[in-house]
Design a protein around this motif. Structure first.
Motif, mmCIF file in Angstrom:
data_model
loop_
_atom_site.group_PDB
_atom_site.id
_atom_site.type_symbol
_atom_site.label_atom_id
_atom_site.label_comp_id
_atom_site.label_asym_id
_atom_site.label_seq_id
_atom_site.Cartn_x
_atom_site.Cartn_y
_atom_site.Cartn_z
ATOM 1 N N SER A 1 0.840 -1.210 0.166
ATOM 2 C CA SER A 1 -0.156 -0.018 0.103
ATOM 3 C C SER A 1 0.863 1.253 -0.089
ATOM 4 O O SER A 1 0.743 2.153 -0.818
ATOM 5 C CB SER A 1 -0.863 0.082 1.299
ATOM 6 O OG SER A 1 -1.736 1.222 1.238
ATOM 7 N N SER A 2 1.899 1.196 0.817
ATOM 8 C CA SER A 2 2.779 2.330 0.781
ATOM 9 C C SER A 2 3.632 2.535 -0.394
ATOM 10 O O SER A 2 3.530 3.568 -0.784
ATOM 11 C CB SER A 2 4.052 2.203 2.043
ATOM 12 O OG SER A 2 4.947 3.145 1.744
ATOM 13 N N GLN B 1 2.594 1.895 -3.513
ATOM 14 C CA GLN B 1 1.141 2.041 -4.371
ATOM 15 C C GLN B 1 1.094 3.731 -4.136
ATOM 16 O O GLN B 1 0.810 4.506 -4.934
ATOM 17 C CB GLN B 1 0.011 1.453 -4.199
ATOM 18 C CG GLN B 1 -1.064 1.607 -5.112
ATOM 19 C CD GLN B 1 -0.696 1.408 -6.492
ATOM 20 O OE1 GLN B 1 -0.236 0.401 -6.834
ATOM 21 N NE2 GLN B 1 -0.749 2.176 -7.513
ATOM 22 N N GLN B 2 1.090 4.363 -2.898
ATOM 23 C CA GLN B 2 0.837 5.486 -2.673
ATOM 24 C C GLN B 2 2.034 6.377 -3.241
ATOM 25 O O GLN B 2 1.747 7.632 -3.876
ATOM 26 C CB GLN B 2 0.748 5.920 -1.337
ATOM 27 C CG GLN B 2 -0.605 5.423 -0.612
ATOM 28 C CD GLN B 2 -0.496 5.680 0.894
ATOM 29 O OE1 GLN B 2 0.515 6.036 1.434
ATOM 30 N NE2 GLN B 2 -1.871 5.354 1.434
ATOM 31 N N GLN B 3 3.242 5.838 -3.360
ATOM 32 C CA GLN B 3 4.541 6.739 -3.636
ATOM 33 C C GLN B 3 4.187 6.462 -5.369
ATOM 34 O O GLN B 3 4.651 7.379 -5.836
ATOM 35 C CB GLN B 3 5.717 5.894 -3.233
ATOM 36 C CG GLN B 3 6.051 5.959 -1.859
ATOM 37 C CD GLN B 3 7.228 5.180 -1.595
ATOM 38 O OE1 GLN B 3 8.065 4.615 -2.320
ATOM 39 N NE2 GLN B 3 7.672 5.177 -0.259
ATOM 40 N N ASP C 1 1.657 6.636 -6.930
ATOM 41 C CA ASP C 1 0.497 7.537 -7.076
ATOM 42 C C ASP C 1 0.902 8.976 -7.167
ATOM 43 O O ASP C 1 0.783 9.909 -8.006
ATOM 44 C CB ASP C 1 -0.811 7.337 -6.282
ATOM 45 C CG ASP C 1 -1.322 6.006 -6.517
ATOM 46 O OD1 ASP C 1 -1.224 5.492 -7.703
ATOM 47 O OD2 ASP C 1 -2.162 5.855 -5.530
ATOM 48 N N MET C 2 1.947 9.129 -6.180
ATOM 49 C CA MET C 2 2.583 10.471 -6.135
ATOM 50 C C MET C 2 3.341 10.888 -7.165
ATOM 51 O O MET C 2 3.399 11.768 -7.589
ATOM 52 C CB MET C 2 3.285 10.645 -4.801
ATOM 53 C CG MET C 2 3.754 12.061 -4.522
ATOM 54 S SD MET C 2 4.777 11.941 -2.949
ATOM 55 C CE MET C 2 6.158 11.249 -3.334
ATOM 56 N N THR D 1 1.773 11.707 -10.392
ATOM 57 C CA THR D 1 1.039 13.069 -10.221
ATOM 58 C C THR D 1 2.209 14.010 -10.715
ATOM 59 O O THR D 1 2.096 14.974 -11.277
ATOM 60 C CB THR D 1 0.525 13.298 -9.094
ATOM 61 O OG1 THR D 1 -0.705 12.296 -8.630
ATOM 62 C CG2 THR D 1 -0.205 14.815 -8.997
ATOM 63 N N HIS E 1 1.627 19.766 -5.422
ATOM 64 C CA HIS E 1 0.573 19.721 -4.750
ATOM 65 C C HIS E 1 -0.850 19.842 -5.612
ATOM 66 O O HIS E 1 -0.874 21.050 -6.361
ATOM 67 C CB HIS E 1 0.367 20.623 -3.769
ATOM 68 C CG HIS E 1 -0.718 20.675 -2.798
ATOM 69 N ND1 HIS E 1 -1.139 19.529 -1.948
ATOM 70 C CD2 HIS E 1 -1.916 21.597 -2.724
ATOM 71 C CE1 HIS E 1 -2.282 19.904 -1.400
ATOM 72 N NE2 HIS E 1 -2.639 21.071 -1.945
#
Length: 166
Positions: free
Chosen positions: A91-92, A94-96, A98-99, A102, A147
């Motif tokens: 999960s961690s 995957q968040q990285q 996604d960031m 972006t 951001h």
């Protein structure tokens, strides 16, 4: 009877932890050598020696190494994070991802924006590039951090430099 450890005098890590005799037919010996006791300790703590033994005996020998690698990975993850285990690590990551996606999209948008401005012959001053990132990133954000905020204040020029100067 032959001992199964690397050294003929020492039992494998599994048998040593369980304080039992390590025989020639020891299911743990090929995968938990005596010089890596932490490997078996975590697997035993999470899965239990009996369950590990049963799992290994039910698998064909050519698949046991991969099974042990998976058990060791999951056991180490469970020791670090008892609630989520390796799912927390996934999960961690995957968040990285996604960031970073972006950030990549923002960088690509800025490159397109700058190329369009350059091809249109519009010159920009170094203090106000008009690029998307210069409007999105406020002065409170560290340089290089994107951001996504839909309420963009177009008049705020708190960050006056383009991210990638040309």
């Amino acid at each position: 009877m032959k001992d199964c450890g690397k050294n003929s005098n020492s039992p494998c890590a599994g048998c040593k932890l369980l304080r039992r005799r390590c025989g020639e037919d020891c299911v743990f010996a090929p995968y938990f050598p005596a010089d890596e006791p932490h490997k078996f300790a975590n697997v035993h703590k999470v899965f239990g020696a009996s369950n590990v033994s049963k799992m290994l005996q039910e698998l064909p020998e050519h698949k046991r190494g991969d099974a042990v690698s998976s058990m060791v990975y999951e056991a180490n993850a469970r020791v670090r994070d008892p609630v989520y285990g390796c799912v927390g690590a996934i999960s961690s990551l995957q968040q990285q991802i996604d960031m970073l996606r972006t950030q990549l999209a923002m960088a690509q948008a800025e490159v397109v924006h700058l190329r369009l401005r350059q091809s249109a012959g519009i010159t920009t001053s170094p203090t106000n590039s008009g690029s998307p990132s210069s409007h999105i990133m406020g002065s409170h954000q560290p340089k290089g951090y994107f951001h996504m905020d839909l309420d963009v204040d177009q008049s705020n020029n708190g960050f006056n430099e383009p991210i990638w100067p040309c």
